[in-house]
Design a protein around this motif. Structure first.
Motif, short mmCIF file in Angstrom:
data_model
loop_
_atom_site.label_atom_id
_atom_site.label_comp_id
_atom_site.label_asym_id
_atom_site.label_seq_id
_atom_site.Cartn_x
_atom_site.Cartn_y
_atom_site.Cartn_z
N ASP A 1 -2.64 -2.65 -5.99
CA ASP A 1 -3.88 -2.52 -5.23
C ASP A 1 -4.65 -3.83 -5.17
O ASP A 1 -5.16 -4.21 -4.12
CB ASP A 1 -4.77 -1.41 -5.81
N ASP B 1 0.67 4.03 -2.79
CA ASP B 1 0.31 5.43 -2.45
C ASP B 1 1.26 6.44 -3.10
O ASP B 1 0.88 7.59 -3.33
CB ASP B 1 0.33 5.64 -0.93
N SER C 1 0.83 -1.21 0.00
CA SER C 1 0.00 0.00 0.00
C SER C 1 0.86 1.26 0.00
O SER C 1 0.55 2.24 -0.68
CB SER C 1 -0.92 0.03 1.22
N ALA D 1 -2.93 -6.15 -2.81
CA ALA D 1 -3.19 -5.79 -1.40
C ALA D 1 -4.57 -6.28 -0.97
O ALA D 1 -4.73 -6.80 0.14
CB ALA D 1 -3.08 -4.27 -1.22
#
Ligand code: GDP
Length: 460
Positions: free
Chosen positions: A403, A213, A209, A406
């Motif tokens: 993503d 980000d 993550s 995750a």
């Protein structure tokens, strides 16, 4: 015939006049083709010289011994070449004719015209670089600032690959531990081990993550931050654009509403590539061209990452100014009062009823221009470099894969904690590993490859 058995060729330098043009060949037949068309004073064949040598001589058509051009020819033997195959690069005179003639001769000798990005694709298929590195090559070609270039170079250097490799390894270990229990259903994973696994999954997910980000800000270095300069006609949008570009691209005029086209250009502000959209003013008008301009202006506001909203400081406000404030109220924007060299007639409090940051600027004196640049940076780039040692994700494809990896890891951890069947846990783990593998191309499909390499130019 295997696709990789072909020998490919292309002009690798840009089309047009230039000092040197390069025709590049790659594949098993590259050296023998070079032998047939190259003549040097000391009769050395390209295939007979050691790797990474340059030879001086002439490209000659073996059909009629006609000299095509005087060249320097370099030879790179597989596997230590850009593609991992035998590569020959022919440096000839620049311009349209020589490179074309040499390319045509090479094609007559059995090479095939390369597809876009095919040299780089071969480097990937031959295992010399991974997929994220191949994409970095494209990013380097497209880099708009030094900073964009630096990020792409680090990716090409394999930093992302390395970090993803470590992550994959960690996840494979956790998976393998669980797999062992699938084979022995009578055994249960001890609570303590399970706790360790859940902790390991959480750590991996956090790291993924964090990496994902970085995309929010780092992407601007690859794709540029799109900035729309908006305001009603005559507030000074074109003048500001010209000041920022320091060259006269957009038309500056005294007539309201004459900048009708959306002009795009790039700025380099502290290393950040900025794509400025100059827009026609917000104004109620019946004129069709003008209306198109307004529609595009609204589109620009919609799609821009950041908005510079201009208000003429030398005049009282108009309804269009208040409308503009309303349109941008939920947008990331800076409010700029223009023409600061003239007496202030604008009631700033009416425009900025709620207060908020604002800047005044004059394109005549230059006042406020640096502050505007700083405001653009500070509103969009915070601390993207801190905490991840410069390792960032700039590619949407990578972010999407991270993503969904995750998410799979989160589901996997939930299944494990909820004592659900380990088979389900394994499926999620495999999914996460596959998604990470997609980034480097460990897992890939022809569709993904076609999509990536088709955006390259021919000859790279
Ligand atoms: P646009 O229609 O919003 O693009 O406005 P322009 O950039 O074409 O500017 C409209 C007029 O305002 C022109 O006559 C400019 O010379 C003038 N202008 C623009 N910026 C300034 C400024 O900072 N100070 C002064 N005094 N005039 C300006």
């Amino acid at each position: 015939m295997n696709y990789l058995d072909d020998t490919i060729a292309a002009i690798s330098t840009p089309v047009g006049q230039g000092g040197i043009g390069i025709v590049r060949l790659s594949g098993a037949g590259a050296l023998s083709i070079a032998d047939r068309i190259f003549r040097s004073g000391n009769r050395r064949d390209p295939s007979a010289v050691p790797s990474r040598r340059m030879l001086y001589g002439h490209i000659t058509d073996p059909a009629d011994d006609h000299r095509v051009d005087e060249v320097l020819l370099s030879v790179m033997h597989a596997p230590k070449s850009y593609t991992g195959e035998d590569v020959v690069e022919i440096n000839c005179h620049g311009g349209m004719v020589s490179v074309r003639n040499i390319l045509e001769l090479v094609l007559r000798q059995g090479a095939r015209l390369a597809e876009p990005g095919e040299f780089t694709k071969r480097a990937f298929l031959r295992g010399r670089i991974d997929l994220s590195q191949a994409e970095a090559v494209l990013d380097i070609i497209n880099a708009k600032t030094e900073e964009s270039m630096k990020i792409a170079s680090e990716q090409l250097g394999g930093r992302l690959t390395e970090r993803l490799g470590e992550l994959r390894q960690k996840l494979i270990e956790i998976s393998a531990f669980a797999e062992a229990y699938i084979d022995f259903p009578e055994d249960e994973i001890e609570t303590a081990s399970k706790g360790e696994m859940v902790k390991g999954l959480a750590e991996a997910r956090n790291e993924i993550s964090r990496l994902s980000d970085t995309f929010n800000e780092a992407r601007f270095f690859r794709d540029g931050l799109s900035v729309a300069i908006v305001g009603r006609p005559n507030v000074g949008k074109s003048s500001l654009l010209n000041t920022l570009l320091s060259k006269d691209r957009a038309i500056v005029t005294d007539l309201p509403g004459t900048t009708r086209d959306l002009i795009e250009d790039y700025l380099n502000i502290k290393g950040l590539p900025i794509r400025i959209m100059d827009t026609a003013g917000i104004r109620n008008s019946d004129e069709i061209v003008e209306q198109q301009g307004i529609r595009r202006s609204m589109q620009a506001i919609e799609h821009a990452d950041f908005i510079i909203a201009l208000f003429d400081g030398s005049e009282p406000h108009r309804q269009e100014d208040l409308d503009l404030m309303d349109i941008i109220k939920d947008k990331k924007a800076v409010v700029v009062i223009s023409k600061a060299d003239l007496p202030l007639r604008l009631s700033v409090g009416t425009i900025m009823a709620d207060g908020g940051p604002l800047l005044s600027l004059s394109t005549v004196t230059g006042e406020g221009v640096e502050q505007l640049k700083t405001a653009i940076i500070e509103s969009n780039i915070h601390d993207w470099k801190e905490g991840h040692e410069g390792l960032v994700v700039t590619n949407m494809r990578h972010k999407t894969a991270l993503d969904s990896a995750a998410e799979s890891l989160q589901r996997a951890a939930g299944l494990l904690s909820g004592n659900e069947p380990l088979e389900l846990f394994s499926i999620e783990m495999r999914e996460a590993l596959n998604r990470i593998g997609e980034i480097t191309g460990a897992i890939t499909t022809d569709d993904i490859l076609d999509k990536i390499f088709s955006s390259f130019c021919i000859g790279k």
